[in-house]
Write an enzyme that holds these catalytic residues in place. Structure first.
Site, PDB file in Angstrom:
ATOM      1  N   ASP A  69      17.199  33.700  74.919  1.00 60.19           N
ATOM      2  CA  ASP A  69      17.502  32.279  74.984  1.00 60.19           C
ATOM      3  C   ASP A  69      16.603  31.562  73.987  1.00 60.19           C
ATOM      4  OD1 ASP A  69      19.412  30.589  76.539  1.00 60.19           O
ATOM      5  OD2 ASP A  69      17.619  29.349  76.608  1.00 60.19           O
ATOM      6  N   GLY A 142      23.977  28.365  62.656  1.00 60.76           N
ATOM      7  CA  GLY A 142      23.246  27.499  63.581  1.00 60.76           C
ATOM      8  C   GLY A 142      22.374  26.482  62.851  1.00 60.76           C
TER       9      GLY A 142
HETATM   10  P1  ITT Z   1      24.080  33.555  74.137  1.00 58.16           P
HETATM   11  O1  ITT Z   1      25.474  33.994  74.478  1.00 58.16           O
HETATM   12  O2  ITT Z   1      23.175  34.691  73.759  1.00 58.16           O
HETATM   13  O3  ITT Z   1      23.461  32.634  75.154  1.00 58.16           O
HETATM   14  P2  ITT Z   1      24.011  31.190  72.393  1.00 58.16           P
HETATM   15  O4  ITT Z   1      24.464  30.962  70.979  1.00 58.16           O
HETATM   16  O5  ITT Z   1      24.593  30.289  73.445  1.00 58.16           O
HETATM   17  O6  ITT Z   1      24.250  32.737  72.743  1.00 58.16           O
HETATM   18  P3  ITT Z   1      21.375  30.164  73.051  1.00 58.16           P
HETATM   19  O7  ITT Z   1      21.834  29.707  74.391  1.00 58.16           O
HETATM   20  O8  ITT Z   1      20.097  30.899  72.969  1.00 58.16           O
HETATM   21  O9  ITT Z   1      22.438  31.130  72.391  1.00 58.16           O
HETATM   22  O10 ITT Z   1      21.465  28.909  72.109  1.00 58.16           O
HETATM   23  C1  ITT Z   1      20.583  28.600  71.139  1.00 58.16           C
HETATM   24  C2  ITT Z   1      21.297  27.944  69.982  1.00 58.16           C
HETATM   25  O11 ITT Z   1      20.267  27.701  69.026  1.00 58.16           O
HETATM   26  C3  ITT Z   1      22.319  28.859  69.296  1.00 58.16           C
HETATM   27  O12 ITT Z   1      23.623  28.652  69.737  1.00 58.16           O
HETATM   28  C4  ITT Z   1      22.171  28.465  67.816  1.00 58.16           C
HETATM   29  O13 ITT Z   1      22.988  27.370  67.532  1.00 58.16           O
HETATM   30  C5  ITT Z   1      20.714  28.037  67.741  1.00 58.16           C
HETATM   31  N1  ITT Z   1      19.861  29.123  67.208  1.00 58.16           N
HETATM   32  C6  ITT Z   1      19.148  30.044  67.892  1.00 58.16           C
HETATM   33  N2  ITT Z   1      18.476  30.853  67.063  1.00 58.16           N
HETATM   34  C7  ITT Z   1      18.782  30.444  65.826  1.00 58.16           C
HETATM   35  C8  ITT Z   1      18.427  30.888  64.543  1.00 58.16           C
HETATM   36  O14 ITT Z   1      17.648  31.929  64.332  1.00 58.16           O
HETATM   37  N3  ITT Z   1      18.938  30.221  63.497  1.00 58.16           N
HETATM   38  C9  ITT Z   1      19.742  29.166  63.664  1.00 58.16           C
HETATM   39  N4  ITT Z   1      20.139  28.689  64.838  1.00 58.16           N
HETATM   40  C10 ITT Z   1      19.663  29.325  65.918  1.00 58.16           C
END
Ligand code: ITT
Length: 187
Positions: A69, A142
């Site tokens: 997360d 992201g």
């Molecule tokens: P899960 O199914 O693993 O939960 P998720 O995309 O919803 O996937 P998170 O809840 O951890 O993941 O959300 C964090 C958000 O932060 C993710 O959707 C990205 O938009 C952003 N993010 C996380 N790590 C990043 C990175 O290394 N570079 C750019 N954006 C990142």
């Protein structure tokens, strides 16, 4: 036949998995992908969200699993979007964040890796400090185009070495060392 792994990364986000696989390969660990759409609990804590996500993932995966997360915490916005980073990215996106951030641009990217093999989850945290750029730069996924890690002049999206300095790298490095020690001690 599908290859089987000793360890899986459960996520709906293939970008996170690709980076995690590359990072863990440097620690001689191979990582399978378990596609999984987590139902995220409402919490202000990425630690709490990660722990619950890993318990749920283990129920479906039935193999030792890690989940991650993340949160982008922007100081002048009181830590927003933090644990809501995924939702905020899907709604206002990078353009929306750039409109909100005015003068103070300090931010932190947090990663929590949670390991679960059916017992109590074990958590590992990595934090990379930096600033929010004035405009989007580079073609990453992201928040990559708007986050400049401390000590660099380029965004995550523009850097070739993101996977050696990122929040994800720091959390996974701690996990890999623990996982290796645990294996050597025969547990
Ligand atoms: P899960 O199914 O693993 O939960 P998720 O995309 O919803 O996937 P998170 O809840 O951890 O993941 O959300 C964090 C958000 O932060 C993710 O959707 C990205 O938009 C952003 N993010 C996380 N790590 C990043 C990175 O290394 N570079 C750019 N954006 C990142």
């Amino acid at each position: 036949m599908r290859k089987s792994f000793d360890l899986y990364f459960a996520s709906s986000n293939k970008n996170k998995y690709s980076e995690a696989r590359e990072i863990l390969s440097k620690f001689n660990l191979s990582l399978g992908f378990f596609e999984f759409a987590p139902v995220e609990i409402q919490s202000h804590s990425v630690l709490e969200i990660a722990a619950q996500k890993s318990l749920d993932a283990y129920v479906s995966c039935k193999k030792p699993v890690i989940v991650e997360d993340d949160g982008l915490f922007i100081q002048s916005l009181g830590g927003f979007p933090g644990p809501y980073s995924s939702y905020v990215f899907k709604t206002i996106g990078n353009a929306g964040i750039l409109r909100l951030v005015k003068s103070k641009r300090q931010a932190e990217f947090h990663s929590v890796i949670s390991y679960c093999d059916g017992k109590k989850p074990v958590l590992f945290q990595g934090i990379t400090k930096g600033v929010i750029s004035k405009k989007q730069r580079g073609k990453g996924w992201g928040y990559d185009p708007i986050f400049i890690p401390r000590g660099k002049s380029k965004t995550y999206a523009e850097l070739d070495d993101k996977n050696t300095i990122s929040h994800r790298y720091k959390a996974l490095g701690k996990f890999a060392r623990w996982f290796d020690m645990r294996k050597s001690s025969g547990r």
